[in-house]
Write a protein that holds these residues in place. Structure first.
Motif, PDB file in Angstrom:
ATOM      1  N   ARG A  59      89.351  94.675  76.104  1.00 58.51           N
ATOM      2  CA  ARG A  59      90.228  95.788  75.717  1.00 58.51           C
ATOM      3  C   ARG A  59      91.648  95.321  75.436  1.00 58.51           C
ATOM      4  O   ARG A  59      92.373  95.947  74.657  1.00 58.51           O
ATOM      5  CB  ARG A  59      90.257  96.851  76.825  1.00 58.51           C
ATOM      6  N   HIS A  60      92.074  94.214  76.071  1.00 59.89           N
ATOM      7  CA  HIS A  60      93.419  93.701  75.825  1.00 59.89           C
ATOM      8  C   HIS A  60      93.619  93.326  74.359  1.00 59.89           C
ATOM      9  O   HIS A  60      94.751  93.229  73.883  1.00 59.89           O
ATOM     10  CB  HIS A  60      93.676  92.466  76.698  1.00 59.89           C
ATOM     11  N   PHE A  61      92.519  93.103  73.644  1.00 68.22           N
ATOM     12  CA  PHE A  61      92.598  92.624  72.265  1.00 68.22           C
ATOM     13  C   PHE A  61      91.968  93.594  71.273  1.00 68.22           C
ATOM     14  O   PHE A  61      91.779  93.257  70.104  1.00 68.22           O
ATOM     15  CB  PHE A  61      91.902  91.264  72.147  1.00 68.22           C
ATOM     16  N   GLY A  62      91.652  94.800  71.728  1.00 71.24           N
ATOM     17  CA  GLY A  62      91.007  95.760  70.842  1.00 71.24           C
ATOM     18  C   GLY A  62      89.563  95.420  70.553  1.00 71.24           C
ATOM     19  O   GLY A  62      88.946  96.008  69.657  1.00 71.24           O
ATOM     20  N   MET A  63      88.983  94.461  71.291  1.00 71.29           N
ATOM     21  CA  MET A  63      87.590  94.066  71.085  1.00 71.29           C
ATOM     22  C   MET A  63      86.693  94.764  72.101  1.00 71.29           C
ATOM     23  O   MET A  63      87.150  95.303  73.111  1.00 71.29           O
ATOM     24  CB  MET A  63      87.450  92.541  71.223  1.00 71.29           C
ATOM     25  N   THR A  64      85.410  94.727  71.836  1.00 69.23           N
ATOM     26  CA  THR A  64      84.449  95.325  72.750  1.00 69.23           C
ATOM     27  C   THR A  64      83.072  94.711  72.507  1.00 69.23           C
ATOM     28  O   THR A  64      82.883  93.947  71.551  1.00 69.23           O
ATOM     29  CB  THR A  64      84.397  96.856  72.563  1.00 69.23           C
TER      30      THR A  64
ATOM     31  N   GLY B 237      97.120  92.714  70.489  1.00 69.60           N
ATOM     32  CA  GLY B 237      96.607  91.683  71.377  1.00 69.60           C
ATOM     33  C   GLY B 237      96.029  90.495  70.623  1.00 69.60           C
ATOM     34  O   GLY B 237      96.171  89.341  71.046  1.00 69.60           O
ATOM     35  N   LEU B 238      95.385  90.761  69.474  1.00 70.66           N
ATOM     36  CA  LEU B 238      94.844  89.658  68.669  1.00 70.66           C
ATOM     37  C   LEU B 238      95.972  88.873  68.006  1.00 70.66           C
ATOM     38  O   LEU B 238      95.861  87.656  67.812  1.00 70.66           O
ATOM     39  CB  LEU B 238      93.882  90.198  67.614  1.00 70.66           C
ATOM     40  N   ASN B 239      97.074  89.558  67.648  1.00 72.92           N
ATOM     41  CA  ASN B 239      98.233  88.832  67.140  1.00 72.92           C
ATOM     42  C   ASN B 239      98.727  87.834  68.177  1.00 72.92           C
ATOM     43  O   ASN B 239      99.075  86.687  67.853  1.00 72.92           O
ATOM     44  CB  ASN B 239      99.360  89.809  66.786  1.00 72.92           C
ATOM     45  N   ASP B 240      98.754  88.263  69.448  1.00 72.84           N
ATOM     46  CA  ASP B 240      99.195  87.363  70.516  1.00 72.84           C
ATOM     47  C   ASP B 240      98.181  86.246  70.742  1.00 72.84           C
ATOM     48  O   ASP B 240      98.557  85.090  70.962  1.00 72.84           O
ATOM     49  CB  ASP B 240      99.393  88.149  71.814  1.00 72.84           C
ATOM     50  N   LEU B 241      96.904  86.578  70.690  1.00 71.98           N
ATOM     51  CA  LEU B 241      95.869  85.577  70.948  1.00 71.98           C
ATOM     52  C   LEU B 241      95.878  84.480  69.887  1.00 71.98           C
ATOM     53  O   LEU B 241      95.678  83.300  70.199  1.00 71.98           O
ATOM     54  CB  LEU B 241      94.504  86.262  71.011  1.00 71.98           C
TER      55      LEU B 241
ATOM     56  N   THR C 214      98.686  79.790  65.432  1.00 75.00           N
ATOM     57  CA  THR C 214      97.561  79.251  64.672  1.00 75.00           C
ATOM     58  C   THR C 214      97.678  79.696  63.217  1.00 75.00           C
ATOM     59  O   THR C 214      98.454  80.609  62.886  1.00 75.00           O
ATOM     60  CB  THR C 214      96.215  79.749  65.235  1.00 75.00           C
ATOM     61  N   PRO C 215      96.898  79.094  62.322  1.00 75.23           N
ATOM     62  CA  PRO C 215      96.932  79.549  60.922  1.00 75.23           C
ATOM     63  C   PRO C 215      96.383  80.955  60.729  1.00 75.23           C
ATOM     64  O   PRO C 215      96.494  81.500  59.633  1.00 75.23           O
ATOM     65  CB  PRO C 215      96.041  78.519  60.205  1.00 75.23           C
ATOM     66  N   TRP C 216      95.778  81.524  61.787  1.00 70.86           N
ATOM     67  CA  TRP C 216      95.123  82.830  61.645  1.00 70.86           C
ATOM     68  C   TRP C 216      95.931  83.948  62.287  1.00 70.86           C
ATOM     69  O   TRP C 216      95.440  85.053  62.469  1.00 70.86           O
ATOM     70  CB  TRP C 216      93.725  82.756  62.258  1.00 70.86           C
ATOM     71  N   ALA C 217      97.183  83.657  62.660  1.00 72.41           N
ATOM     72  CA  ALA C 217      98.035  84.675  63.258  1.00 72.41           C
ATOM     73  C   ALA C 217      98.403  85.717  62.213  1.00 72.41           C
ATOM     74  O   ALA C 217      98.576  85.402  61.033  1.00 72.41           O
ATOM     75  CB  ALA C 217      99.293  84.030  63.835  1.00 72.41           C
ATOM     76  N   GLY C 218      98.522  86.952  62.657  1.00 70.82           N
ATOM     77  CA  GLY C 218      98.863  88.037  61.742  1.00 70.82           C
ATOM     78  C   GLY C 218     100.228  88.628  62.043  1.00 70.82           C
ATOM     79  O   GLY C 218     100.964  88.152  62.914  1.00 70.82           O
ATOM     80  N   LYS C 219     100.572  89.677  61.307  1.00 69.69           N
ATOM     81  CA  LYS C 219     101.803  90.417  61.524  1.00 69.69           C
ATOM     82  C   LYS C 219     101.469  91.730  62.205  1.00 69.69           C
ATOM     83  O   LYS C 219     100.458  92.363  61.890  1.00 69.69           O
ATOM     84  CB  LYS C 219     102.509  90.689  60.190  1.00 69.69           C
ATOM     85  N   LYS C 220     102.327  92.148  63.122  1.00 69.00           N
ATOM     86  CA  LYS C 220     102.073  93.377  63.868  1.00 69.00           C
ATOM     87  C   LYS C 220     102.005  94.560  62.912  1.00 69.00           C
ATOM     88  O   LYS C 220     102.821  94.708  62.015  1.00 69.00           O
ATOM     89  CB  LYS C 220     103.151  93.585  64.922  1.00 69.00           C
ATOM     90  N   GLY C 221     101.003  95.392  63.121  1.00 69.05           N
ATOM     91  CA  GLY C 221     100.819  96.583  62.306  1.00 69.05           C
ATOM     92  C   GLY C 221     100.043  96.357  61.031  1.00 69.05           C
ATOM     93  O   GLY C 221      99.762  97.316  60.310  1.00 69.05           O
ATOM     94  N   ALA C 222      99.688  95.102  60.726  1.00 68.21           N
ATOM     95  CA  ALA C 222      98.959  94.804  59.492  1.00 68.21           C
ATOM     96  C   ALA C 222      97.652  94.103  59.840  1.00 68.21           C
ATOM     97  O   ALA C 222      97.544  93.432  60.872  1.00 68.21           O
ATOM     98  CB  ALA C 222      99.801  93.919  58.581  1.00 68.21           C
TER      99      ALA C 222
END
Length: 647
Positions: free
Chosen positions: A545-550, A579-583, A587-595
């Motif tokens: 849940r910390h990462f929006g996963m399940t 949470g996935l942005n933080d995880l 790395t090359p797979w980091a995203g921007k918050k809200g996108a």
């Protein structure tokens, strides 16, 4: 005499044979001698009859070129380019160098353009004093005619039209070599300037190929250099010196190659990295930019339009990797000869075409992405166990002999490219690439190691490789045994395993420190008591849940004998979540918050039967879009597994 004579010649210019070189300054001087004294006419030869004498300023009627400059004008208009701050005009000056004039250029700029030919200016654009005496030249008239000539030539793009020093290919695939003061085209040396649709400007000279070809065999240039390279204490005693020799041969003609493999030399103090670098500098005869503690911008600003090799030392692993990452990016672009776009002054972007072969070295190798690792060979040097005199014995400590050896090797490479005696570089490199694909290489690594092997062969042999040589290289370069390829992982696999193994701060103080540790606890206990299985699954759901996963299961699974079991679990990964942005941070797979993050695009590269698109809200605050991954199958997958047959 010093034990290492390199220290005395490190900054010395190479010496060359002069009798066949095009001395630009001499050409300018000779042409200047033919310019008339101030106020005198120039005699133009006629096909029939006496020469025609043209008085100063009277050339326009019959003696102008198509772009309306005088016949014999020592300055060549190239074209113009508009910017936000005005128009820029491009020329080849009297030395054949590209000169740039702004639209507000003054008399000094025009004079510089005609450097060494002041009397031509006073003849073509005379300024008359009392009694019709020529007192100088009319700078504004000259500038107007020069700018008009550029307009008639049309728009000009420096990157698309200008080729600096080094090797190139013409439209028919034939090799061209620009030595700075002369250009090898069609089997003969020509002065710098416009040849075909490309501009080969005059530049400081670099080494030319030897006049004659030294044949293969004991004591040949390639044999001597290989013996010298074998004196270092390489980790791979047979392979690494041959790869180093192959890189050197490729570096000599980098701009004419389809791919330019990178070599990375790693070695501790006392391993001989500095001596190796100095040897290569001499062999390259000036066709090499050697630097350390530099930046990406520093390299391409120095190389400009040249295709000379680049050697970067002290590429050490550091906490802040931004500088090394940028240099590795430049080497990656150069591998295929692509272009880089950068912002320029006046709001006009600039393109930089990179056609250089890169060699890098350090004690500790910095982190390298898979896309960079697939383009390089990593050569490890160990400390020498005893003093070795091989270089002295072979004469490879003598600057003039090493420089001559480099010119002979350049001649061999050009000989293979030009197809003399039935030679065919493309056939040679194709033979090695095909052989490496047969021993487990993919297309990229076959391109990299196939080119290095082919170039090593070109240094040592006059004929196409025999079957036993191909077998030797296949044995040395088996993909499963090479450190560069044996641990190769696909990008999706690296992203997926990072997601599983990362330990971000937001879950390090709970039961589990990573997604993987929670999943492992559930996997190890799902076959136990129902209560334990549920508790472990709840623990996994809490961590995810910390990462929006399940964790999700197919609808048909609830009627199975073991509902919600490990083998049928699907890991749901949303398209975006803080949470996935933080995880994925760093790395090359980091995203921007809200996108939406780039991780989904990468994970979708895994075999299609391992994932599917969808939406999920199980255990989440709201329904999210993302992908479902077959968890146990994805974790167990490796690239040697056969793909399932399509239904």
């Amino acid at each position: 005499m010093s034990s290492d004579v390199y220290s005395a010649i490190g900054a010395a210019l190479p010496s060359f044979e002069e009798e066949d070189q095009v001395a630009l300054s001499r050409q300018v001087l000779q042409a200047a001698r033919n310019d008339p004294p101030r106020g005198a006419p120039i005699a133009f030869s006629q096909k029939h009859g006496e020469p025609e004498h043209i008085e100063p300023g009277r050339w326009r009627e019959h003696h102008a070129q198509w772009h309306r400059l005088p016949l014999g004008c020592p300055v060549t208009p190239l074209g113009k380019q508009a910017t936000l701050s005005g128009t820029t005009y491009f020329f080849l000056d009297t030395l054949g160098e590209v000169a740039v004039l702004a639209e507000n250029a003054g008399k000094g700029h025009v004079t510089s353009l005609f450097g060494g030919r002041p009397l031509f200016l006073t003849w073509a654009w005379p300024r008359f004093g009392k009694g019709g005496v020529v007192t100088g030249y009319a700078a504004e008239d000259a500038r107007d005619d020069l700018f008009a000539a550029c307009t008639y030539c049309g728009t000009f793009d420096l990157e698309d039209r200008v080729r600096g020093r080094g090797a190139w290919r013409d439209d028919d695939g034939r090799l061209i070599y620009h030595a700075g003061d002369a250009v090898w085209i069609g089997g003969q040396w020509r002065p710098p300037g416009q040849h075909g649709r490309f501009i080969y400007p005059g530049r400081p000279k670099i080494g030319r190929p030897s006049r004659t070809l030294e044949r293969e065999g004991s004591g040949s240039p390639g044999d001597l250099l290989l013996q010298g390279l074998e004196s270092w204490n390489w980790e791979r005693r047979e392979l690494d010196p041959r790869l180093a020799l192959g890189w050197l041969m490729l570096a000599m003609v980098g701009g004419a190659l389809d791919q330019r493999p990178v070599i990375y030399v790693v070695g501790t103090e006392g391993a001989g990295k500095s001596t190796l670098q100095k040897l290569f500098r001499l062999l390259m005869n000036g066709a090499l930019l050697a630097t350390s503690n530099t930046t990406q911008a520093g390299i391409y600003q120095k190389v400009k339009q040249d295709s000379v090799a680049v050697m970067v030392d002290e590429m050490e692993a550091k906490e802040d990797t931004r500088t090394t990452d940028k240099i590795l990016e430049l080497a990656r672009v150069a591998y295929s000869g692509d272009k880089m776009q950068r912002g320029g002054k006046d709001g006009v972007g600039q393109e930089f075409s990179v056609n250089s072969s890169f060699m890098m070295s350090s004690i500790a190798m910095p982190p390298v992405d898979a896309q960079d690792a697939s383009r390089m060979a990593v050569l490890m040097l160990r400390e020498r166990v005893a003093r070795d005199t091989t270089l002295e014995d072979l004469g490879l400590r003598e600057a003039t002999k090493v420089q001559a050896l480099g010119r002979q090797l350049l001649k061999r490479m050009i000989w293979w490219f030009e197809g003399e005696g039935g030679k065919d570089w493309q056939a040679l490199i194709s033979a090695f690439k095909g052989a490496l694909v047969d021993v487990g290489h993919n297309d990229r690594s076959a391109d990299t190691f196939g080119a290095l092997a082919a170039a090593c062969h070109a240094a040592l042999r006059d004929e196409m490789p025999a079957a036993d040589e191909i077998e030797f290289w296949q044995g040395q370069l088996k993909a499963e045994q090479l450190v560069e390829t044996s641990g190769r992982e696909k990008t999706w696999r690296r992203a997926f395993m990072h997601l599983i193994e990362a330990q971000p701060d937001n879950i390090r103080n709970v039961t589990h420190k990573s997604v993987g540790s929670a999943l492992l606890a559930w996997k190890n206990n799902w076959g136990g008591e129902i209560g334990d299985r549920k508790a472990n699954l709840d623990d996994v759901m809490f961590t995810l849940r910390h990462f929006g996963m399940t964790i999700s299961f197919g609808k048909d699974q609830f009627n199975a004998p073991n509902p919600e079991d490990w083998d049928h679990a699907r890991l749901f990964i949303p398209a975006k979540h803080p949470g996935l942005n933080d995880l994925f941070a760093g790395t090359p797979w980091a995203g921007k918050k809200g996108a939406p993050g780039p991780w989904l695009g990468v994970l979708r590269q895994m075999p299609k039967h391992l994932w599917e698109n969808g939406k999920c809200d199980r255990g989440l605050d709201e329904k999210k879009s993302g992908i479902f991954i077959q968890l146990s199958a994805a974790l167990a997958w490796d690239d040697t597994m056969p793909l399932p047959m399509a239904a």
